[in-house]
Design an enzyme around this catalytic site. Sequence first.
Site, PDB file in Angstrom:
ATOM      1  N   ASP A 270      11.551  10.285  11.927  1.00  0.00           N
ATOM      2  CA  ASP A 270      10.480  11.146  12.435  1.00  0.00           C
ATOM      3  C   ASP A 270      10.804  11.619  13.844  1.00  0.00           C
ATOM      4  OD1 ASP A 270       9.265  10.643  10.117  1.00  0.00           O
ATOM      5  OD2 ASP A 270       7.590   9.462  10.927  1.00  0.00           O
TER       6      ASP A 270
ATOM      7  N   TYR B 133      13.280  14.350  13.801  1.00  0.00           N
ATOM      8  CA  TYR B 133      12.638  15.568  13.310  1.00  0.00           C
ATOM      9  C   TYR B 133      11.816  16.226  14.424  1.00  0.00           C
ATOM     10  CZ  TYR B 133       9.722  18.623  10.419  1.00  0.00           C
ATOM     11  OH  TYR B 133       9.088  19.712   9.891  1.00  0.00           O
TER      12      TYR B 133
ATOM     13  N   SER C 244      -1.440  21.614  10.627  1.00  0.00           N
ATOM     14  CA  SER C 244      -0.640  20.536  11.169  1.00  0.00           C
ATOM     15  C   SER C 244      -1.180  20.235  12.569  1.00  0.00           C
ATOM     16  CB  SER C 244       0.775  21.067  11.223  1.00  0.00           C
ATOM     17  OG  SER C 244       1.614  20.097  11.687  1.00  0.00           O
ATOM     18  N   LEU C 245      -0.579  19.300  13.244  1.00  0.00           N
ATOM     19  CA  LEU C 245      -1.018  18.984  14.606  1.00  0.00           C
ATOM     20  C   LEU C 245       0.145  19.149  15.571  1.00  0.00           C
ATOM     21  CD1 LEU C 245      -3.008  15.676  13.956  1.00  0.00           C
ATOM     22  CD2 LEU C 245      -3.982  17.786  14.844  1.00  0.00           C
TER      23      LEU C 245
ATOM     24  N   GLU D  43      -8.791   9.017  17.517  1.00  0.00           N
ATOM     25  CA  GLU D  43      -8.756   8.224  16.282  1.00  0.00           C
ATOM     26  C   GLU D  43      -7.317   7.978  15.871  1.00  0.00           C
ATOM     27  OE1 GLU D  43     -10.530  10.309  12.979  1.00  0.00           O
ATOM     28  OE2 GLU D  43      -9.686  12.186  13.634  1.00  0.00           O
TER      29      GLU D  43
ATOM     30  N   LYS E 112      -3.843   7.971  14.034  1.00  0.00           N
ATOM     31  CA  LYS E 112      -3.176   8.920  13.141  1.00  0.00           C
ATOM     32  C   LYS E 112      -2.544   8.094  12.024  1.00  0.00           C
ATOM     33  CE  LYS E 112      -0.193  12.957  13.167  1.00  0.00           C
ATOM     34  NZ  LYS E 112       0.648  12.703  12.004  1.00  0.00           N
TER      35      LYS E 112
ATOM     36  N   ASP F  55      -0.412   7.127   8.906  1.00  0.00           N
ATOM     37  CA  ASP F  55       0.862   7.634   8.401  1.00  0.00           C
ATOM     38  C   ASP F  55       0.874   7.585   6.873  1.00  0.00           C
ATOM     39  OD1 ASP F  55       3.333   8.702   8.451  1.00  0.00           O
ATOM     40  OD2 ASP F  55       4.368   6.902   9.138  1.00  0.00           O
TER      41      ASP F  55
ATOM     42  N   ARG G  48      -1.542  18.762   0.779  1.00  0.00           N
ATOM     43  CA  ARG G  48      -1.509  19.827   1.772  1.00  0.00           C
ATOM     44  C   ARG G  48      -0.553  20.950   1.361  1.00  0.00           C
ATOM     45  NH1 ARG G  48       0.201  19.042   8.049  1.00  0.00           N
ATOM     46  NH2 ARG G  48       2.187  18.512   7.129  1.00  0.00           N
TER      47      ARG G  48
ATOM     48  N   GLU H 153      -6.586  10.978   4.627  1.00  0.00           N
ATOM     49  CA  GLU H 153      -5.208  10.537   4.440  1.00  0.00           C
ATOM     50  C   GLU H 153      -5.141   9.441   3.377  1.00  0.00           C
ATOM     51  OE1 GLU H 153      -3.243  12.295   6.402  1.00  0.00           O
ATOM     52  OE2 GLU H 153      -1.350  11.202   6.615  1.00  0.00           O
TER      53      GLU H 153
ATOM     54  N   TYR I  99     -11.040  11.908   7.387  1.00  0.00           N
ATOM     55  CA  TYR I  99     -11.064  12.320   8.791  1.00  0.00           C
ATOM     56  C   TYR I  99     -11.704  13.674   9.045  1.00  0.00           C
ATOM     57  CZ  TYR I  99      -6.529  14.505   7.638  1.00  0.00           C
ATOM     58  OH  TYR I  99      -5.539  15.224   7.059  1.00  0.00           O
TER      59      TYR I  99
ATOM     60  N   LYS J   3       1.968  10.811  19.851  1.00  0.00           N
ATOM     61  CA  LYS J   3       2.797  10.018  18.953  1.00  0.00           C
ATOM     62  C   LYS J   3       3.264   8.717  19.604  1.00  0.00           C
ATOM     63  CE  LYS J   3       3.892  12.077  15.038  1.00  0.00           C
ATOM     64  NZ  LYS J   3       5.091  12.666  14.848  1.00  0.00           N
TER      65      LYS J   3
ATOM     66  N   CYS K 298      28.419 -13.070  -9.853  1.00  0.00           N
ATOM     67  CA  CYS K 298      27.271 -13.676  -9.197  1.00  0.00           C
ATOM     68  C   CYS K 298      27.743 -14.680  -8.148  1.00  0.00           C
ATOM     69  CB  CYS K 298      26.402 -14.360 -10.251  1.00  0.00           C
ATOM     70  SG  CYS K 298      25.110 -15.366  -9.518  1.00  0.00           S
TER      71      CYS K 298
ATOM     72  N   CYS L 223      26.805 -18.407  -9.422  1.00  0.00           N
ATOM     73  CA  CYS L 223      27.370 -19.103 -10.589  1.00  0.00           C
ATOM     74  C   CYS L 223      28.689 -18.503 -11.061  1.00  0.00           C
ATOM     75  CB  CYS L 223      26.378 -19.121 -11.739  1.00  0.00           C
ATOM     76  SG  CYS L 223      26.141 -17.521 -12.526  1.00  0.00           S
TER      77      CYS L 223
ATOM     78  N   CYS M  99      23.026 -10.734 -12.498  1.00  0.00           N
ATOM     79  CA  CYS M  99      23.873 -11.827 -12.964  1.00  0.00           C
ATOM     80  C   CYS M  99      23.599 -12.038 -14.447  1.00  0.00           C
ATOM     81  CB  CYS M  99      23.521 -13.074 -12.165  1.00  0.00           C
ATOM     82  SG  CYS M  99      24.066 -14.595 -12.938  1.00  0.00           S
TER      83      CYS M  99
ATOM     84  N   CYS N 234      22.836 -20.173 -14.339  1.00  0.00           N
ATOM     85  CA  CYS N 234      22.954 -19.754 -12.936  1.00  0.00           C
ATOM     86  C   CYS N 234      21.964 -20.548 -12.094  1.00  0.00           C
ATOM     87  CB  CYS N 234      22.677 -18.260 -12.808  1.00  0.00           C
ATOM     88  SG  CYS N 234      22.615 -17.709 -11.102  1.00  0.00           S
TER      89      CYS N 234
HETATM   90  S1  IVH Z   1      -6.675  16.019  11.609  1.00  0.00           S
HETATM   91  C1  IVH Z   1      -6.268  20.399  11.911  1.00  0.00           C
HETATM   92  N1  IVH Z   1      -6.806  13.416  11.792  1.00  0.00           N
HETATM   93  O1  IVH Z   1      -1.538  14.283  10.396  1.00  0.00           O
HETATM   94  C2  IVH Z   1      -6.322  18.941  11.994  1.00  0.00           C
HETATM   95  N2  IVH Z   1      -4.912  14.390  10.757  1.00  0.00           N
HETATM   96  O2  IVH Z   1       0.242  16.185  11.689  1.00  0.00           O
HETATM   97  C3  IVH Z   1      -5.277  18.272  11.159  1.00  0.00           C
HETATM   98  N3  IVH Z   1      -3.306  12.769   9.932  1.00  0.00           N
HETATM   99  O3  IVH Z   1      -1.756  16.802   7.962  1.00  0.00           O
HETATM  100  C4  IVH Z   1      -5.702  17.036  10.583  1.00  0.00           C
HETATM  101  N4  IVH Z   1      -4.389  10.962  10.541  1.00  0.00           N
HETATM  102  O4  IVH Z   1      -2.001  14.399   7.231  1.00  0.00           O
HETATM  103  C5  IVH Z   1      -6.094  14.475  11.377  1.00  0.00           C
HETATM  104  N5  IVH Z   1      -7.029  11.118  11.990  1.00  0.00           N
HETATM  105  C6  IVH Z   1      -6.342  12.168  11.572  1.00  0.00           C
HETATM  106  C7  IVH Z   1      -5.119  12.035  10.917  1.00  0.00           C
HETATM  107  C8  IVH Z   1      -4.429  13.176  10.530  1.00  0.00           C
HETATM  108  C9  IVH Z   1      -3.308  11.438   9.942  1.00  0.00           C
HETATM  109  C10 IVH Z   1      -2.221  13.598   9.390  1.00  0.00           C
HETATM  110  C11 IVH Z   1      -2.690  14.651   8.427  1.00  0.00           C
HETATM  111  C12 IVH Z   1      -2.207  15.955   8.975  1.00  0.00           C
HETATM  112  C13 IVH Z   1      -1.093  15.507   9.867  1.00  0.00           C
HETATM  113  C14 IVH Z   1      -0.883  16.496  10.973  1.00  0.00           C
END
Ligand code: IVH
Length: 679
Positions: free
Chosen positions: A40, A43, A89-90, A123, A125, A127, A146, A182, A234, A319, A413, A416, A431, A437
Amino acid sequence: MASLFDLEQLDAKVRHAELIKEIRKADEAYYQKDTPEITDAAYDALRKELEEIEAAHPELVTKESPTQTIGAKPAQGFKKIKHAKPMLSLSNVFSSAELENFITKIKRFLNKHHLEKIEILAEPKIDGLSCSLVYKNRKLVQAATRGDGTEGEDITANVMTIGDILKTLPDNAPEYAEIRGEIYMRHDEFAALNARQEEAGKQVFANPRNAAAGSVRQLDPSVTESRPLHFFAYSWEHSSCKTQKEIMDTLKTWGFPIADGIKVFDDVEMIKRNYWKILEGRATLGYDIDGIVYKVNDLALQERLGFVSRAPRWATAHKFPAEQAITRLIAIDIQVGRTGALTPVARLEPVTVGGVVVSNATLHNEDEIARKGVRIGDWVKIQRAGDVIPQIVEALIEKRDGTEKEFIYPDTCPACGSAAIREGDDVVRRCTGGLICPAQAVERLKHFVSRLAFDIEGLGTKIIEQFWEEGIIRTPADIFKLAEINQTLNPPLQDREGWGELSVQNLFKAIEDRRTIALNRFIYALGIRQVGEATAKRLAATYGAWEAIKQATYEELIEIEDIGPAVADDFIAFFAEPHNQEVLSALEAVLTIEPFEAPDVGDSPVAGKTVVFTGTLTQMTRSEAKARAETMGAKVAGSVSKKTDYLIAGADSGSKLKKAQEAGVTVLTEDAWLALIGA
Ligand code: IVH
């Protein structure tokens, strides 16, 4: 000659194209194949670089750039669903400074003074994978992934099997609602799932997120149903609430699971403190979180803030640093399991990862070693997520000095010396030594006395190993002769260090207590490949008595719900094996195997009837429907046959419905079935 400026322009263009290619490749691996190829953090770094290049060279931004799109196109095989509102996405922040900048920019956008307070909801996040749930008339009618943010995959049938997800909203909820959240897997359940997968020679998952995604994106909902999935809500789209907090509180009162630790702050110092606190507690949560999400609490302000391309301006994710460390791979040991599966274990120079000293890591199987190309002596990057067994992410090839040695996977193995082979497309090498064994024999004994099997107090794995080594206990039946065997020991157990008269008597008593054993426990204890606790119970319920189980035929077995040809094969093969027959008759001589006790069903109208469920049920999950039918005394079968009394056909019933109609089996709608059982 090109000017310096042009050169820079050219470089940027080349790098821009390269980055897009790499991000696309990573997206495809992550979203479509559920098998990430890069970490991650790597990325995020690629995306960050791309964003920076585009900021400096806006002419390079196109509609197709990953900065303008989300994830990957939905995979083939699922119906597509267009989201009523895009699933976004965030953006990310990685430091306190970037977090402050996020808040400053919001205030600037809203034309607020920098000293003015703004409420932020923080809150965890989670995974996992995001999911949109659509309720009409307060009934769950649609669930989607999504996908690329605009269009996702229809996973309704699969989501119906997830217990955490409400199938019906309470009466005070509006008629139409879209809830997002999630789907995730807990660490302990992930580890157990991987153990089962490994045992069955199936794919093991790299982490709980992949396991959750892979489990949800199954074309057969019964596979999803067999996987331990959970959900945290969420968001509630188009709600009538005023704040994000109010949304969360409402979702909670409706019965949705909400992540722990959701708080509202209006002070950035408190937000930072909260971040460190959650980061510290991360390993003990039991599930993976990869950061904290910050959302502007006031929904009217959210509306004003709007979006920048693929992410809202009113939210961001802080993050966590990945829990990774670098250490040296000292050796690869091969462990032999109960069913003969050879499993490689990486022995590492001890290193601290996320506050825990790690000296072993999993390498799953031989293909994984080949894929990662690790050699003994390599410096390796290891990663640990919560309680999950640490994994080797990659070997640091640039650190090699030529002394590293390639690991040759054994074809015999280590315990044995018997041949270890891979059958068909099994990823596991096994085995072939069977009961000769020692490793398999010890593991089988450990399984035999384990908690869900004979559960003999005082006879744990350490003692089993010790008794095995000394030859005190070699087969399961020996356990029940321990009192006699003890008389031949010199010195007897009670005279040995760590033992006393009382503890020996207690052990003998615990063994005596188990001389009479429930049929389902007994079947499970045998450790037949692919026959876990649930299958053992089902077999016990179907056949009722041990004598009947022994006569089971392949044709009968595959008719039983959840038992497929592979399990039936393993079951039959177990009983055909002469060594196993010996073990069984020795056990029969020392044990009383109780017939399975059918639950008291009173005057249930479906007692003794064989029923089959098909299609999508709306009022409850398939597992709940099955459990209900079984408590009412019905037998639930997986396919329609002459013996079927009722077929309960939900929405989109296919071939089973046709077969039932042809065979003249009574077909009931879900409502008719519920009426019949008086629900
Ligand atoms: S809010 C527009 N809240 O994170 C707001 N997302 O990187 C987007 N995720 O696709 C979503 N925990 O899969 C929100 N407490 C949380 C989250 C959350 C995990 C994931 C979600 C989203 C991704 C965005």
